[in-house]
Structure formats: structure tokens, C-alpha cells
Design an enzyme around this catalytic site. Sequence first.
Site, PDB file in Angstrom:
ATOM      1  CG  PHE A 229       5.719  -0.986   4.554  1.00 38.82           C
ATOM      2  CD1 PHE A 229       6.554  -0.976   5.730  1.00 38.82           C
ATOM      3  CD2 PHE A 229       4.305  -0.927   4.881  1.00 38.82           C
ATOM      4  CE1 PHE A 229       5.810  -0.534   6.954  1.00 38.82           C
ATOM      5  CE2 PHE A 229       3.741  -0.929   6.151  1.00 38.82           C
ATOM      6  CZ  PHE A 229       4.512  -0.632   6.961  1.00 38.82           C
ATOM      7  CG  HIS A 230       6.101   0.525  -2.264  1.00 41.79           C
ATOM      8  ND1 HIS A 230       4.832   0.235  -1.940  1.00 41.79           N
ATOM      9  CD2 HIS A 230       5.964   1.737  -2.887  1.00 41.79           C
ATOM     10  CE1 HIS A 230       3.982   1.170  -2.214  1.00 41.79           C
ATOM     11  NE2 HIS A 230       4.671   1.916  -2.907  1.00 41.79           N
TER      12      HIS A 230
END
Length: 317
Positions: A229-230
Site C-alpha cells: 500500500f505504497h
Amino acid sequence: MNLRTLKLEDAPLMLEWMHDRDVTADLKADFASKTLEDAEAFINHSIQMLDGNTDRSGNSDVHLAIVSDEDEYMGTVSLKHITETDAEFGITVRKVAMSHGYSWYGMKAIIDKAFEEYGLESVYWCVSRENERAVRFYDKHNFHEAYDIPKSVLNRYEGMDNLKWYSVLKGDEIDVRDTVAGCKIVRIKTIPTVNAGELSFFEATKEIPFEIKRIYYITKVPEGVRRGFHAHKKLKQLLFCPYGRIQLVLENKYGREEVELSDPSVGVVIEEPTWREMLWLQKDSVLCVAASDFYEVEDYIRDYNEFKDFINDEVKN
Ligand code: T46
């Protein structure tokens, strides 16, 4: 394109490549002296072998025609010296068929047959290292050099040196996508050893397009857990899974796509800002990463909206 049984009417086009020096220059057999009758005899013999017969030396071979959509003969693809576990692969295509995907189609189709239909464990073959066109073809398709070919097979090529041997084992993936969300899917060189596993390796900056400054790996993750999630602003990375199954979801200016990493010889190179999410499909799967730079917290974008703005700004500039 199609693979079908050889027919007698294929003989003239078979003879065409037999008399074409560009096709036969690096082949072991003497094809230049073959006649139409020889080609027809080969086809008749192949048809008999398909009926489950063996020849006088007890060999069972399969020879099939690679044909165009119009059913025009383009070449022959073969499995020779078939035993209960393995076979030797062979292929020849007419000059007009080269660089049009016929070789790859025929090769993939017969290797699939070898494993799925005939239940074999491995398929091997060799080419003269001087046959640059063939070596380039096999290397391009990421087939790996084999070093453990049995003596009984090598004996068939006695007197011929400078051969490059290849092998494919059942379960090897031979048809993976080239990219996922614009990120290159790379084949990591993998050397199989019969009954003793495989060894995979890559070297910066040959297979991966950057110097490696850092390697890290993620372990002991329970099934069903998601990480990531980045995105990274500058960092380039090669991601691969030497054990287990991990789903990788990638999003960047090329769109959002997913790929399953489950083969130790397959990796994904992420070279530009890409949002990533990793889902552990199997407990204890290992994610390994080779990175172009040291850990820098400022290089991370951990907010999805900020990432969207970042890539939109990049596209505009
Ligand atoms: C990536 C994906 C695939 C360090 O101190 N040094 C390091 O080299 C790394 C990679 C991480 N860390 C620290 C930072 C966090 O406190 O380790 C902790 C866990 O990192 P993170 O939550 O970023 O882990 P993932 O699995 O979400 O992401 C990692 C990498 O950080 C990232 O670069 O692309 O794997």
C-alpha cells in the site's frame, strides 16, 4: 496456426527447407541429398509411429506439422527418443516461416503435449553454439542451459562438439506475460539438476537494469495478509518469490494489473512510480526484493491520493 499430423502433400514444402542452405547449415543430418521420395517416406513413417509403432531400433518418435491458418505446411516439430520420462525436442521451419511466431507456437504446443498428453518429466535438446539464430531464439525465450544430460543421450552426438544443451522440466512455466502494468516480467536464470532441485541467479546489471544497493526479504507472513500500500518516487526494484505464492497488484500510469508470483525463476522489475499491494496467497511465502538504493523513508508515498497526484503531475511534466 495449428499443429497437425503430417500429410503426404506436405512433402514438397518439406523438401523446400531440406534444400535451403539457410535453414540446414547448422543441422546435424545431411538434408541436401534428400529427394521428394525421402520426404514422403519420412511422412509415412511418422504417420505409422503416431499409431503407437516403434521403429526397428525400438524408438518411438512423434513428428507433427506446424501449419498456417490456411493449413500450409510451415515446418516440423518433433519429440524423439521418447521414453517413459523424457524425450528430445527438435524443430525445423521453412525460411518463410521464420520470425512469424511459427517456431515458438510449434515448440510450445509440442512441449505442452509432452507433459500433458505423454506424461513426460523432461524435454531436452541441443544446438550448435555456432547456430546463432537458434541460440538467440532459445535464450530469448528464457530456456536455460542444461549441464546434466545423461551420457546415453550425449553419445548420440559423439564427435560433435560446441553443442549447447537445454532442458525444460514438467511444471516449468514457459509462457508468461512480458509485462504487468508496464513493469517488465523477467525470467531469472534457473539451472535444473535432475532430482536435486534448481539454482536461480541474476547479475546486476545484466538481467536487471540497475545496480543493486540493497536486498531485503519478507518472511513468516500468514496466509491472506496484505502488505505494501505504497509507491516509491525513485527506487527501482526487482521482486520475486523463491518460495510460495504471492499476488502482486501494481498500479501506475499504465493502469492497475495483478500477477501471481509463484515461480522462483520469474521476477517483476518496477522502475517507475508504482503503487503496490502484496497479498500472501500461501502462508510463509517469501518475497525477495533487490533494490537500486538504500532505505530512504522520504522515497515512500504511503497515501493513495497523494500517489495519484504524483503520477498525474509526472504525466503533465
Ligand atoms: C516495497 C515492498 C515490496 C527498513 O528499515 N529497511 C528496509 O530496507 C525496508 C524495506 C523496510 N524497513 C522498515 C520500514 C518499516 O518500519 O521495515 C518496516 C516494514 O516495511 P514496510 O511496511 O514498508 O513493508 P512492506 O512489506 O509494506 O513494503 C516493503 C518495502 O518497504 C517496499 O519498499 O516495495 O516491500
